[in-house]
Design a protein around this motif. Structure first.
Motif, PDB file in Angstrom:
ATOM      1  N   ILE A 142      10.079 -32.700 -56.211  1.00 39.21           N
ATOM      2  CA  ILE A 142       9.840 -31.641 -56.444  1.00 39.21           C
ATOM      3  C   ILE A 142       9.109 -30.390 -54.890  1.00 39.21           C
ATOM      4  O   ILE A 142       8.424 -30.850 -54.326  1.00 39.21           O
ATOM      5  CB  ILE A 142       8.023 -31.913 -56.358  1.00 39.21           C
ATOM      6  N   THR A 143       9.466 -28.916 -54.791  1.00 36.36           N
ATOM      7  CA  THR A 143       9.308 -28.328 -54.291  1.00 36.36           C
ATOM      8  C   THR A 143       8.179 -27.826 -54.279  1.00 36.36           C
ATOM      9  O   THR A 143       8.607 -26.764 -55.555  1.00 36.36           O
ATOM     10  CB  THR A 143      10.539 -27.491 -53.515  1.00 36.36           C
ATOM     11  N   VAL A 144       7.279 -27.002 -53.975  1.00 32.28           N
ATOM     12  CA  VAL A 144       6.342 -26.135 -54.328  1.00 32.28           C
ATOM     13  C   VAL A 144       5.520 -25.219 -53.328  1.00 32.28           C
ATOM     14  O   VAL A 144       5.768 -25.655 -51.951  1.00 32.28           O
ATOM     15  CB  VAL A 144       4.591 -26.745 -55.017  1.00 32.28           C
ATOM     16  N   LEU A 145       5.520 -23.888 -53.371  1.00 32.56           N
ATOM     17  CA  LEU A 145       4.602 -23.262 -52.031  1.00 32.56           C
ATOM     18  C   LEU A 145       3.933 -22.770 -52.711  1.00 32.56           C
ATOM     19  O   LEU A 145       3.704 -21.908 -53.606  1.00 32.56           O
ATOM     20  CB  LEU A 145       5.597 -22.283 -52.123  1.00 32.56           C
ATOM     21  N   MET A 146       1.907 -23.316 -52.401  1.00 31.77           N
ATOM     22  CA  MET A 146       0.782 -22.745 -53.365  1.00 31.77           C
ATOM     23  C   MET A 146      -0.285 -21.837 -52.749  1.00 31.77           C
ATOM     24  O   MET A 146       0.188 -21.725 -50.888  1.00 31.77           O
ATOM     25  CB  MET A 146       0.577 -23.474 -53.913  1.00 31.77           C
ATOM     26  N   SER A 147      -0.790 -20.517 -52.445  1.00 33.69           N
ATOM     27  CA  SER A 147      -1.649 -19.952 -52.079  1.00 33.69           C
ATOM     28  C   SER A 147      -2.968 -20.703 -51.771  1.00 33.69           C
ATOM     29  O   SER A 147      -3.100 -21.568 -52.067  1.00 33.69           O
ATOM     30  CB  SER A 147      -2.615 -18.608 -52.444  1.00 33.69           C
ATOM     31  N   SER A 148      -4.320 -20.347 -51.229  1.00 30.75           N
ATOM     32  CA  SER A 148      -5.208 -21.431 -50.615  1.00 30.75           C
ATOM     33  C   SER A 148      -6.219 -21.641 -51.986  1.00 30.75           C
ATOM     34  O   SER A 148      -7.383 -22.282 -52.055  1.00 30.75           O
ATOM     35  CB  SER A 148      -6.039 -20.576 -49.521  1.00 30.75           C
ATOM     36  N   ASN A 149      -5.784 -21.030 -52.917  1.00 30.32           N
ATOM     37  CA  ASN A 149      -6.402 -20.805 -54.305  1.00 30.32           C
ATOM     38  C   ASN A 149      -5.879 -21.353 -55.494  1.00 30.32           C
ATOM     39  O   ASN A 149      -6.641 -21.876 -56.599  1.00 30.32           O
ATOM     40  CB  ASN A 149      -7.004 -19.808 -54.962  1.00 30.32           C
ATOM     41  N   GLY A 150      -4.968 -22.140 -54.609  1.00 25.06           N
ATOM     42  CA  GLY A 150      -4.396 -23.002 -55.857  1.00 25.06           C
ATOM     43  C   GLY A 150      -3.060 -22.408 -56.552  1.00 25.06           C
ATOM     44  O   GLY A 150      -2.682 -23.134 -57.238  1.00 25.06           O
ATOM     45  N   PHE A 151      -2.750 -21.174 -56.297  1.00 28.20           N
ATOM     46  CA  PHE A 151      -2.079 -20.883 -57.150  1.00 28.20           C
ATOM     47  C   PHE A 151      -0.530 -21.222 -56.692  1.00 28.20           C
ATOM     48  O   PHE A 151      -0.585 -20.539 -55.995  1.00 28.20           O
ATOM     49  CB  PHE A 151      -2.611 -19.285 -56.852  1.00 28.20           C
ATOM     50  N   VAL A 152       0.200 -21.073 -57.188  1.00 28.94           N
ATOM     51  CA  VAL A 152       1.900 -21.979 -57.339  1.00 28.94           C
ATOM     52  C   VAL A 152       2.043 -20.158 -57.303  1.00 28.94           C
ATOM     53  O   VAL A 152       3.226 -19.684 -58.216  1.00 28.94           O
ATOM     54  CB  VAL A 152       2.570 -22.634 -58.429  1.00 28.94           C
ATOM     55  N   ILE A 153       3.183 -19.419 -55.704  1.00 34.44           N
ATOM     56  CA  ILE A 153       3.756 -18.900 -55.705  1.00 34.44           C
ATOM     57  C   ILE A 153       5.304 -19.102 -55.858  1.00 34.44           C
ATOM     58  O   ILE A 153       6.357 -18.686 -56.680  1.00 34.44           O
ATOM     59  CB  ILE A 153       3.679 -18.886 -53.779  1.00 34.44           C
ATOM     60  N   VAL A 199      10.645 -41.706 -60.824  1.00 41.73           N
ATOM     61  CA  VAL A 199       9.525 -41.799 -59.830  1.00 41.73           C
ATOM     62  C   VAL A 199       9.640 -40.472 -59.718  1.00 41.73           C
ATOM     63  O   VAL A 199      10.584 -39.880 -59.764  1.00 41.73           O
ATOM     64  CB  VAL A 199      10.617 -42.229 -58.278  1.00 41.73           C
ATOM     65  N   THR A 200       9.083 -39.597 -59.086  1.00 47.73           N
ATOM     66  CA  THR A 200       8.480 -38.649 -58.624  1.00 47.73           C
ATOM     67  C   THR A 200       8.427 -38.173 -57.142  1.00 47.73           C
ATOM     68  O   THR A 200       6.857 -38.992 -56.592  1.00 47.73           O
ATOM     69  CB  THR A 200       7.375 -37.589 -59.450  1.00 47.73           C
ATOM     70  N   GLN A 201       9.099 -37.766 -56.349  1.00 48.62           N
ATOM     71  CA  GLN A 201       8.631 -37.734 -54.693  1.00 48.62           C
ATOM     72  C   GLN A 201       8.737 -36.089 -54.533  1.00 48.62           C
ATOM     73  O   GLN A 201       8.851 -34.811 -55.665  1.00 48.62           O
ATOM     74  CB  GLN A 201       9.296 -37.522 -53.630  1.00 48.62           C
ATOM     75  N   SER A 202       8.497 -36.438 -52.854  1.00 54.63           N
ATOM     76  CA  SER A 202       7.998 -34.648 -52.385  1.00 54.63           C
ATOM     77  C   SER A 202       9.071 -34.090 -51.933  1.00 54.63           C
ATOM     78  O   SER A 202       9.565 -35.071 -51.589  1.00 54.63           O
ATOM     79  CB  SER A 202       6.402 -34.864 -52.115  1.00 54.63           C
ATOM     80  N   SER A 203       9.436 -32.662 -51.774  1.00 53.82           N
ATOM     81  CA  SER A 203      11.261 -32.263 -51.237  1.00 53.82           C
ATOM     82  C   SER A 203      10.104 -31.753 -49.824  1.00 53.82           C
ATOM     83  O   SER A 203      10.279 -32.205 -48.595  1.00 53.82           O
ATOM     84  CB  SER A 203      11.588 -31.802 -51.949  1.00 53.82           C
ATOM     85  N   SER A 204       8.865 -30.348 -50.590  1.00 61.04           N
ATOM     86  CA  SER A 204       8.279 -29.515 -49.600  1.00 61.04           C
ATOM     87  C   SER A 204       7.210 -29.173 -50.372  1.00 61.04           C
ATOM     88  O   SER A 204       7.355 -27.974 -51.227  1.00 61.04           O
ATOM     89  CB  SER A 204       9.814 -28.522 -49.212  1.00 61.04           C
ATOM     90  N   TYR A 205       6.339 -30.195 -49.785  1.00 64.20           N
ATOM     91  CA  TYR A 205       5.290 -29.895 -50.877  1.00 64.20           C
ATOM     92  C   TYR A 205       3.996 -28.526 -50.090  1.00 64.20           C
ATOM     93  O   TYR A 205       3.495 -29.454 -48.834  1.00 64.20           O
ATOM     94  CB  TYR A 205       4.212 -30.506 -51.289  1.00 64.20           C
ATOM     95  N   VAL A 206       3.362 -27.505 -49.552  1.00 65.04           N
ATOM     96  CA  VAL A 206       3.211 -26.579 -48.764  1.00 65.04           C
ATOM     97  C   VAL A 206       1.938 -26.039 -49.164  1.00 65.04           C
ATOM     98  O   VAL A 206       2.436 -25.131 -50.518  1.00 65.04           O
ATOM     99  CB  VAL A 206       4.486 -26.144 -48.239  1.00 65.04           C
ATOM    100  N   CYS A 207       1.032 -26.122 -49.023  1.00 70.26           N
ATOM    101  CA  CYS A 207      -0.503 -24.770 -49.324  1.00 70.26           C
ATOM    102  C   CYS A 207      -0.669 -24.621 -48.006  1.00 70.26           C
ATOM    103  O   CYS A 207      -1.155 -23.913 -46.708  1.00 70.26           O
ATOM    104  CB  CYS A 207      -1.295 -26.117 -49.519  1.00 70.26           C
ATOM    105  N   ARG A 208       0.157 -22.422 -47.877  1.00 67.77           N
ATOM    106  CA  ARG A 208      -0.669 -21.784 -46.932  1.00 67.77           C
ATOM    107  C   ARG A 208      -2.710 -21.417 -46.506  1.00 67.77           C
ATOM    108  O   ARG A 208      -3.069 -21.859 -47.680  1.00 67.77           O
ATOM    109  CB  ARG A 208      -0.136 -20.220 -47.520  1.00 67.77           C
ATOM    110  N   PHE A 209      -2.581 -21.453 -45.880  1.00 66.97           N
ATOM    111  CA  PHE A 209      -4.173 -21.039 -46.190  1.00 66.97           C
ATOM    112  C   PHE A 209      -4.423 -19.569 -46.138  1.00 66.97           C
ATOM    113  O   PHE A 209      -3.898 -18.600 -45.509  1.00 66.97           O
ATOM    114  CB  PHE A 209      -4.514 -20.760 -44.481  1.00 66.97           C
TER     115      PHE A 209
END
Length: 442
Positions: free
Chosen positions: A188-199, A432-442
């Motif tokens: 899973i690749t995820v980029l999200m904002s500080s309020n939990g919204f998925v970008i 199996v589910t793994q993280s690839s790049s799971y990032v959250c910005r401030f």
């Protein structure tokens, strides 16, 4: 064409070495290791030094290195090294330093069959099985992840798949069991904002298979009936809400797609060793397994307080294993104190050399929350609240969720095309589910 090949440990020990052409000076293994070890940051996979090109990949704590003084295709050599590492894993059962050392005669025999005078001959496990006469020495797979107190009687340990494809020393009836293993692995690749919204989000999935079946029978693998592929007209059921929509996918060359359009069934004769039946990618909306809510507050010019909350949005019966949350802190951090909401099965530490907070959760149960409060004292002041966001973060997360997949891609059944009463193999399916790049910005 390659001139030399060797396998090095992380300490720089040469475990396997073979000079195919004799046109590159001796001692390049030591030169390579010294260069990679003292490289600023990560060394590139290809570099040239004194007229010798070094090409390497790193797998399971081992360096697989090829050298050449000729103008070769870099991607072709990287592909060759990757395939060679896969062959060693297929024949040794597990790929690590101990298995290579204990099976070094087998590895040299494989090496001589795969490469001749620097030219690749074959890396096909099936072809090599008929040429290889040495038996593998079985190595116990290292125990990783969680130690569960009891096994479901319908499960086998995950290391059951680490068996060599060829004959082994002290072969027992256990090893001759007819078995086939299927792994549905999603990164899973995820980029999200500080309020939990998925970008931005994406799933890179793969159906991996390893066959220990006698006689190589034809198999039928059935997937969800409502699978749709973008820009492709498929027959059968047309998915409505909740259907699995793939952006694109590709199949192994052995797969017959005759029934895929109508029945979503794949037919194939499984080759020896491990192989990917199907690779797929999804970029549509899906329920991310973890949501991160970071918050930074400036208390004084020299003190900031960081709060990170993580929520597991997975079913309660599932869990995230070996979850690690890391957050970059200001470079001017002088001291850091951490306060965990729950201390059982959790630990947190500050790594001053990397200016990083690392928070480990051994077992993160679905439907629960975890939180950490981090108080940072700075050696130089931060002017205002806006500058904190430039100095702190992002938050990144790594995890593994067994027996769960985000895309809802399911194996309906796996059966042998022509069944006989006397032939009833064991079929094991694992998600199996793994993280690839799971990032959250401030």
């Amino acid at each position: 064409m390659i001139s030399q090949f060797y396998i090095l440990s992380l300490r720089g020990d040469t475990i396997i070495t073979r000079d195919f052409r004799g046109d590159v000076v001796k001692g390049t293994a030591e030169i390579f290791f010294r260069k990679v070890k003292f490289w600023q940051g990560d060394a590139p996979p290809i570099f040239n030094l004194d007229g010798v090109t070094y090409i390497f990949i790193k797998k399971n704590g081992l360096y697989f290195v090829a050298t050449t003084c000729h103008n070769v295709s870099p991607s072709a050599v990287v592909e060759l090294l990757t395939k060679m590492a896969k062959v060693f894993k297929d024949f040794c059962g597990i790929l690590n330093e101990e298995s290579i050392r204990k099976n070094f005669v087998l590895v040299y025999e494989l090496l001589d069959e795969m490469v001749d005078y620097g030219y690749a001959q074959t890396t096909n496990t099936e072809h090599l099985k008929s040429c290889i006469h040495n038996e593998a020495v079985l190595i116990e797979a290292p125990k990783t992840g969680l130690n569960l107190p009891q096994w479901n009687p319908r499960t086998v340990p995950s290391n059951a798949v680490h068996r060599p494809v060829g004959p082994t020393q002290n072969d027992s009836s256990r090893n001759k069991k007819n078995e086939i293993f299927v792994d549905i692995l999603e990164r899973i690749t995820v980029l999200m904002s500080s309020n939990g919204f998925v970008i931005n989000s994406a799933i890179d999935g793969s159906i991996q298979m390893k066959s220990y079946l006698m006689g190589n029978p034809e198999l039928k693998l059935a997937l969800n009936e409502d699978i749709q592929i973008k820009n492709m007209e498929l027959g059968g059921l047309h998915g409505g809400y909740g259907s699995v929509v793939l952006d694109d996918c590709n199949f192994h060359e052995c797969v017959d797609l005759q029934d895929f359009s109508e029945l979503r069934t794949l037919s194939f004769y499984p080759p020896d060793g491990e192989f990917a039946v199907m690779n797929y990618r999804i970029t549509g909306d899906f329920r991310v397994p973890f949501r991160i809510f970071p918050f930074a507050e400036q208390q004084t010019a020299h003190k900031i307080e960081i709060t990170i909350k993580v929520r597991a949005d997975i079913p309660e019966q599932n869990y995230g294993g070996n979850v690690q949350i890391s957050c970059m802190l200001p470079k001017s951090s002088a001291s850091v104190s951490n306060e965990l909401a729950v201390t059982t099965g959790q630990s947190a530490e500050y790594l001053p050399n990397d200016h990083k907070l690392v928070w480990n959760i051994k077992k993160f149960q679905g439907g629960t929350e975890a939180a950490i409060k981090c108080r940072v004292t700075l050696s130089s002041p931060i002017a205002n609240n806006q500058n904190i966001k430039k100095e702190v973060g992002p938050v990144s997360l790594t995890y593994e969720i067994p027996m769960y997949n985000v895309s809802n891609l399911q194996v309906r059944y796996l059966r042998i095309a022509e069944r006989h009463k006397s032939y009833n193999p064991c079929r094991w399916v694992r998600y199996v589910t793994q993280s690839s790049s799971y990032v959250c910005r401030f």
